[in-house]
Design a protein around this motif. Structure first.
Motif, PDB file in Angstrom:
ATOM      1  N   LYS A  74       1.316  -4.581 -26.506  1.00 55.30           N
ATOM      2  CA  LYS A  74       2.086  -5.633 -25.818  1.00 55.30           C
ATOM      3  C   LYS A  74       1.619  -5.768 -24.369  1.00 55.30           C
ATOM      4  CE  LYS A  74       6.338  -4.766 -28.438  1.00 55.30           C
ATOM      5  NZ  LYS A  74       7.589  -4.001 -28.314  1.00 55.30           N
ATOM      6  N   ALA A  75       1.584  -4.648 -23.642  1.00 54.76           N
ATOM      7  CA  ALA A  75       1.212  -4.695 -22.226  1.00 54.76           C
ATOM      8  C   ALA A  75      -0.245  -4.285 -22.065  1.00 54.76           C
ATOM      9  CB  ALA A  75       2.097  -3.739 -21.442  1.00 54.76           C
ATOM     10  N   THR A  76      -0.873  -4.762 -21.002  1.00 54.34           N
ATOM     11  CA  THR A  76      -2.217  -4.289 -20.677  1.00 54.34           C
ATOM     12  C   THR A  76      -2.067  -3.063 -19.788  1.00 54.34           C
ATOM     13  OG1 THR A  76      -3.108  -6.515 -20.834  1.00 54.34           O
ATOM     14  CG2 THR A  76      -4.372  -4.947 -19.523  1.00 54.34           C
ATOM     15  N   ILE A  77      -2.454  -1.914 -20.316  1.00 50.50           N
ATOM     16  CA  ILE A  77      -2.303  -0.646 -19.575  1.00 50.50           C
ATOM     17  C   ILE A  77      -3.704  -0.190 -19.186  1.00 50.50           C
ATOM     18  CG2 ILE A  77      -1.403   1.710 -19.689  1.00 50.50           C
ATOM     19  CD1 ILE A  77       0.334   0.742 -22.089  1.00 50.50           C
ATOM     20  N   TYR A  78      -3.962  -0.038 -17.889  1.00 52.53           N
ATOM     21  CA  TYR A  78      -5.338   0.278 -17.494  1.00 52.53           C
ATOM     22  C   TYR A  78      -5.394   1.153 -16.253  1.00 52.53           C
ATOM     23  CZ  TYR A  78      -4.801  -3.461 -14.007  1.00 52.53           C
ATOM     24  OH  TYR A  78      -4.363  -4.231 -12.964  1.00 52.53           O
ATOM     25  N   ILE A  79      -6.584   1.632 -15.985  1.00 57.27           N
ATOM     26  CA  ILE A  79      -6.817   2.462 -14.806  1.00 57.27           C
ATOM     27  C   ILE A  79      -7.456   1.541 -13.757  1.00 57.27           C
ATOM     28  CG2 ILE A  79      -7.847   4.643 -13.984  1.00 57.27           C
ATOM     29  CD1 ILE A  79      -6.209   4.966 -16.637  1.00 57.27           C
ATOM     30  N   GLN A  80      -6.915   1.563 -12.557  1.00 53.90           N
ATOM     31  CA  GLN A  80      -7.374   0.654 -11.492  1.00 53.90           C
ATOM     32  C   GLN A  80      -8.892   0.688 -11.308  1.00 53.90           C
ATOM     33  OE1 GLN A  80      -6.125   2.034  -7.672  1.00 53.90           O
ATOM     34  NE2 GLN A  80      -5.672  -0.013  -6.893  1.00 53.90           N
ATOM     35  N   SER A  81      -9.482   1.877 -11.237  1.00 49.79           N
ATOM     36  CA  SER A  81     -10.919   1.962 -10.949  1.00 49.79           C
ATOM     37  C   SER A  81     -11.787   1.575 -12.151  1.00 49.79           C
ATOM     38  CB  SER A  81     -11.289   3.372 -10.473  1.00 49.79           C
ATOM     39  OG  SER A  81     -11.155   4.279 -11.538  1.00 49.79           O
ATOM     40  N   ASP A  82     -11.164   1.375 -13.321  1.00 53.03           N
ATOM     41  CA  ASP A  82     -11.927   0.844 -14.467  1.00 53.03           C
ATOM     42  C   ASP A  82     -12.167  -0.657 -14.292  1.00 53.03           C
ATOM     43  OD1 ASP A  82     -12.173   3.246 -15.766  1.00 53.03           O
ATOM     44  OD2 ASP A  82     -10.560   2.892 -17.213  1.00 53.03           O
ATOM     45  N   VAL A  83     -11.541  -1.233 -13.275  1.00 51.78           N
ATOM     46  CA  VAL A  83     -11.675  -2.674 -13.032  1.00 51.78           C
ATOM     47  C   VAL A  83     -12.130  -2.842 -11.574  1.00 51.78           C
ATOM     48  CG1 VAL A  83     -10.431  -4.894 -13.165  1.00 51.78           C
ATOM     49  CG2 VAL A  83      -9.778  -3.020 -14.662  1.00 51.78           C
ATOM     50  N   PRO A  84     -13.398  -2.556 -11.263  1.00 55.75           N
ATOM     51  CA  PRO A  84     -13.840  -2.560  -9.861  1.00 55.75           C
ATOM     52  C   PRO A  84     -13.803  -3.945  -9.217  1.00 55.75           C
ATOM     53  CG  PRO A  84     -15.623  -1.855 -11.346  1.00 55.75           C
ATOM     54  CD  PRO A  84     -14.424  -2.081 -12.197  1.00 55.75           C
ATOM     55  N   GLU A  85     -13.542  -4.970 -10.001  1.00 54.72           N
ATOM     56  CA  GLU A  85     -13.334  -6.306  -9.418  1.00 54.72           C
ATOM     57  C   GLU A  85     -12.224  -6.250  -8.365  1.00 54.72           C
ATOM     58  OE1 GLU A  85     -13.740  -5.649 -12.620  1.00 54.72           O
ATOM     59  OE2 GLU A  85     -15.390  -6.936 -13.251  1.00 54.72           O
ATOM     60  N   VAL A  86     -11.276  -5.347  -8.573  1.00 59.81           N
ATOM     61  CA  VAL A  86     -10.177  -5.156  -7.607  1.00 59.81           C
ATOM     62  C   VAL A  86     -10.748  -4.804  -6.231  1.00 59.81           C
ATOM     63  CG1 VAL A  86      -8.274  -3.592  -6.990  1.00 59.81           C
ATOM     64  CG2 VAL A  86      -8.468  -4.448  -9.315  1.00 59.81           C
ATOM     65  N   ALA A  87     -11.788  -3.978  -6.244  1.00 56.89           N
ATOM     66  CA  ALA A  87     -12.381  -3.539  -4.971  1.00 56.89           C
ATOM     67  C   ALA A  87     -13.038  -4.713  -4.249  1.00 56.89           C
ATOM     68  CB  ALA A  87     -13.374  -2.416  -5.214  1.00 56.89           C
ATOM     69  N   LEU A 124      -4.788   2.759   6.256  1.00 54.51           N
ATOM     70  CA  LEU A 124      -4.458   1.571   7.048  1.00 54.51           C
ATOM     71  C   LEU A 124      -4.428   0.323   6.169  1.00 54.51           C
ATOM     72  CD1 LEU A 124      -3.978   0.449   9.938  1.00 54.51           C
ATOM     73  CD2 LEU A 124      -6.431  -0.001  10.031  1.00 54.51           C
ATOM     74  N   THR A 125      -5.374   0.243   5.237  1.00 51.93           N
ATOM     75  CA  THR A 125      -5.498  -0.975   4.421  1.00 51.93           C
ATOM     76  C   THR A 125      -4.862  -0.819   3.035  1.00 51.93           C
ATOM     77  OG1 THR A 125      -7.662  -0.217   3.688  1.00 51.93           O
ATOM     78  CG2 THR A 125      -7.630  -1.707   5.579  1.00 51.93           C
ATOM     79  N   TYR A 126      -4.002   0.183   2.901  1.00 48.68           N
ATOM     80  CA  TYR A 126      -3.310   0.449   1.624  1.00 48.68           C
ATOM     81  C   TYR A 126      -2.654  -0.832   1.082  1.00 48.68           C
ATOM     82  CZ  TYR A 126      -0.258   3.003  -1.637  1.00 48.68           C
ATOM     83  OH  TYR A 126       0.377   3.460  -2.761  1.00 48.68           O
ATOM     84  N   ALA A 127      -1.983  -1.544   1.980  1.00 48.08           N
ATOM     85  CA  ALA A 127      -1.245  -2.732   1.544  1.00 48.08           C
ATOM     86  C   ALA A 127      -2.187  -3.848   1.080  1.00 48.08           C
ATOM     87  CB  ALA A 127      -0.361  -3.240   2.678  1.00 48.08           C
ATOM     88  N   VAL A 128      -3.406  -3.851   1.611  1.00 52.72           N
ATOM     89  CA  VAL A 128      -4.354  -4.894   1.211  1.00 52.72           C
ATOM     90  C   VAL A 128      -4.856  -4.607  -0.212  1.00 52.72           C
ATOM     91  CG1 VAL A 128      -6.427  -6.180   1.848  1.00 52.72           C
ATOM     92  CG2 VAL A 128      -5.088  -5.020   3.629  1.00 52.72           C
ATOM     93  N   LEU A 129      -5.108  -3.329  -0.487  1.00 51.97           N
ATOM     94  CA  LEU A 129      -5.538  -2.960  -1.843  1.00 51.97           C
ATOM     95  C   LEU A 129      -4.426  -3.282  -2.840  1.00 51.97           C
ATOM     96  CD1 LEU A 129      -7.539  -1.704  -3.807  1.00 51.97           C
ATOM     97  CD2 LEU A 129      -6.795   0.568  -3.085  1.00 51.97           C
ATOM     98  N   MET A 130      -3.210  -3.024  -2.419  1.00 53.21           N
ATOM     99  CA  MET A 130      -2.077  -3.326  -3.308  1.00 53.21           C
ATOM    100  C   MET A 130      -1.970  -4.839  -3.538  1.00 53.21           C
ATOM    101  SD  MET A 130       1.641  -1.684  -3.172  1.00 53.21           S
ATOM    102  CE  MET A 130       3.077  -2.516  -3.840  1.00 53.21           C
ATOM    103  N   ALA A 131      -2.217  -5.599  -2.494  1.00 54.58           N
ATOM    104  CA  ALA A 131      -2.189  -7.064  -2.650  1.00 54.58           C
ATOM    105  C   ALA A 131      -3.290  -7.499  -3.625  1.00 54.58           C
ATOM    106  CB  ALA A 131      -2.376  -7.743  -1.293  1.00 54.58           C
ATOM    107  N   ALA A 132      -4.465  -6.858  -3.530  1.00 56.30           N
ATOM    108  CA  ALA A 132      -5.559  -7.203  -4.446  1.00 56.30           C
ATOM    109  C   ALA A 132      -5.147  -6.910  -5.893  1.00 56.30           C
ATOM    110  CB  ALA A 132      -6.821  -6.422  -4.077  1.00 56.30           C
ATOM    111  N   ASP A 133      -4.483  -5.765  -6.104  1.00 53.18           N
ATOM    112  CA  ASP A 133      -4.001  -5.415  -7.454  1.00 53.18           C
ATOM    113  C   ASP A 133      -3.130  -6.518  -8.032  1.00 53.18           C
ATOM    114  OD1 ASP A 133      -4.998  -2.775  -7.419  1.00 53.18           O
ATOM    115  OD2 ASP A 133      -3.205  -2.034  -6.383  1.00 53.18           O
ATOM    116  N   ILE A 134      -2.254  -7.004  -7.174  1.00 52.40           N
ATOM    117  CA  ILE A 134      -1.229  -7.946  -7.637  1.00 52.40           C
ATOM    118  C   ILE A 134      -1.809  -9.349  -7.804  1.00 52.40           C
ATOM    119  CG2 ILE A 134       0.963  -9.041  -7.001  1.00 52.40           C
ATOM    120  CD1 ILE A 134       1.623  -6.415  -5.448  1.00 52.40           C
ATOM    121  N   LEU A 135      -2.597  -9.756  -6.797  1.00 51.39           N
ATOM    122  CA  LEU A 135      -3.087 -11.143  -6.806  1.00 51.39           C
ATOM    123  C   LEU A 135      -4.190 -11.348  -7.848  1.00 51.39           C
ATOM    124  CD1 LEU A 135      -3.086 -11.831  -2.944  1.00 51.39           C
ATOM    125  CD2 LEU A 135      -1.333 -12.421  -4.637  1.00 51.39           C
ATOM    126  N   ILE A 136      -4.883 -10.274  -8.183  1.00 48.43           N
ATOM    127  CA  ILE A 136      -6.018 -10.433  -9.107  1.00 48.43           C
ATOM    128  C   ILE A 136      -5.554 -10.910 -10.491  1.00 48.43           C
ATOM    129  CG2 ILE A 136      -6.290  -8.122 -10.182  1.00 48.43           C
ATOM    130  CD1 ILE A 136      -9.331  -8.476  -9.173  1.00 48.43           C
TER     131      ILE A 136
END
Ligand code: ADP
Ligand code: TRP
Length: 329
Positions: A74-87, A124-136
């Motif tokens: 049902k849900a997409t369950i993944y590891i963040q670093s398996d999707v380096p597009e986030v970076a 310092l940029t923790y919140a930016v990475l989190m924004a990338a997670d969400i917006l992607i």
């Protein structure tokens, strides 16, 4: 269909705060929405974990997600670093995030206080990475605990700013989400503040019964109510808050009454709380062991999640590159 997304850093076992603040919502949402739930391993690098611990914690949290009832079909369950597009999206968003606003983030200031010798740029940029997670994945809703509210607010700001700079209506502004309508904070057993992995005040979903008993018996209380209907001190209020999460309403009422008429004995309250916590966590404990030991199953789930998450992430990064002008001439 609306999209829901959330993540948890792999820094140890999931505790009751993680469960009630985030994971319970994940499970209940997966039937109704397009859901992405991931393990934020890039985020956890800010504290420099040993590689073998990181590996183990990723496996633990993935197993615990599944033990809590997340369904990879049902849900997409993944590891963040398996999707380096986030970076890549993180890098692009960093160009529009200002040092001043990042320095003012409460969680950043807290981390500076806690780890003064390791104030790295990732913090310092923790919140930016989190924004990338969400917006992607263009999330509409983000189920998180109260402590993440400010990060969500920043994600909304970065989305708006990107749209303004490029004159587009591309990124959505995500909303924090909780079924109760209010983000919750599960308190710890040490009298004040929230339950947290690094605070040493947590009950983990996989704690053995004896460990739970010991932790609860050591919980901070006070000298007891002196007069009928005395106001409750914070440590005692916190025990009641946890009791309300795992016990029946009758039990809660019984102890509230005993508190009100001053006949309460905290040792009885703690014994009851420990037994109810053990009962509550029993199914997780068992399922967790089976899943954790089934490495082939975990690898299969991981790959499946990666493929689904990548497809959505690649599409976003491609579109963002076009908006920004990072295209072939
Ligand atoms: P921790 O605080 O234990 O390090 P994380 O920061 O990885 O845990 O949090 C993962 C998720 O669990 C986040 O959505 C966070 O808001 C939620 N969460 C963590 N602790 C609590 C708590 N005590 N009460 C409610 N939600 C919590
Ligand atoms: N910052 C979150 C925490 O510490 C974890 C996290 C990372 C997250 N990226 C996210 C949560 C995106 C929700 C959405 O708990």
């Amino acid at each position: 269909m609306k999209t829901v997304l959330s993540g948890i850093r792999p820094t140890g076992h999931l505790h009751l705060g993680n469960y009630f603040g985030a994971v319970k919502n994940f499970v209940e949402l997966q039937d109704k929405y397009r859901c992405f739930y991931f393990i934020a391993d890039y985020h956890s690098l800010t504290t420099h974990p040993k590689p073998e611990h990181l590996q183990q914690n990723i496996r633990t949290v993935l197993s615990e997600y599944l033990a809590c009832g997340l369904d990879p079909e049902k849900a997409t369950i993944y590891i963040q670093s398996d999707v380096p597009e986030v970076a890549e999206l993180y890098l692009l968003l960093n160009m529009n995030a200002y040092v001043g606003e990042l320095e003012r983030t409460t969680t950043f200031k807290e981390k500076v206080r806690k780890q003064p010798n390791n104030v790295n740029a990732g913090l310092l940029t923790y919140a930016v990475l989190m924004a990338a997670d969400i917006l992607i994945h263009h999330a509409d809703y983000v189920p998180v605990g109260k402590d993440q509210e400010q990060h969500l607010e920043m994600t909304r700001k970065f989305a708006r700013r990107f749209n303004n700079i490029y004159g587009v209506d591309y990124f959505k502004e995500p909303e924090p989400f909780s079924f109760t309508g209010k983000l919750i904070k599960v308190p710890g057993l040490d009298g004040s503040g929230k339950m947290g992995k690094s605070e040493g005040n947590a009950i983990n979903l996989t704690d053995e019964p004896d460990v739970i008993r010991k932790k609860v018996m050591k919980a901070v209380t006070d000298a007891g109510p002196k007069e009928p209907n005395s106001p409750m001190s914070e440590p005692v209020k916190n025990l009641f808050t946890i009791l309300e999460l795992v016990s029946t309403p009758d039990t809660v009422e019984y102890f509230k009454q005993k508190y009100a008429d001053t006949t309460i004995r905290y040792v009885d309250l703690k014994k009851q709380l420990a037994e109810d916590l053990i009962k509550f966590t029993e199914p997780f404990r068992q399922r967790f062991k089976d899943i954790y030991n089934n490495i082939d199953y975990l690898r299969k789930i991981r790959k499946m999640g990666q493929e689904k998450a990548k497809e959505s992430a690649q599409k976003t990064v491609k579109e963002v590159r076009e908006i920004i002008g990072l295209t072939n001439f």
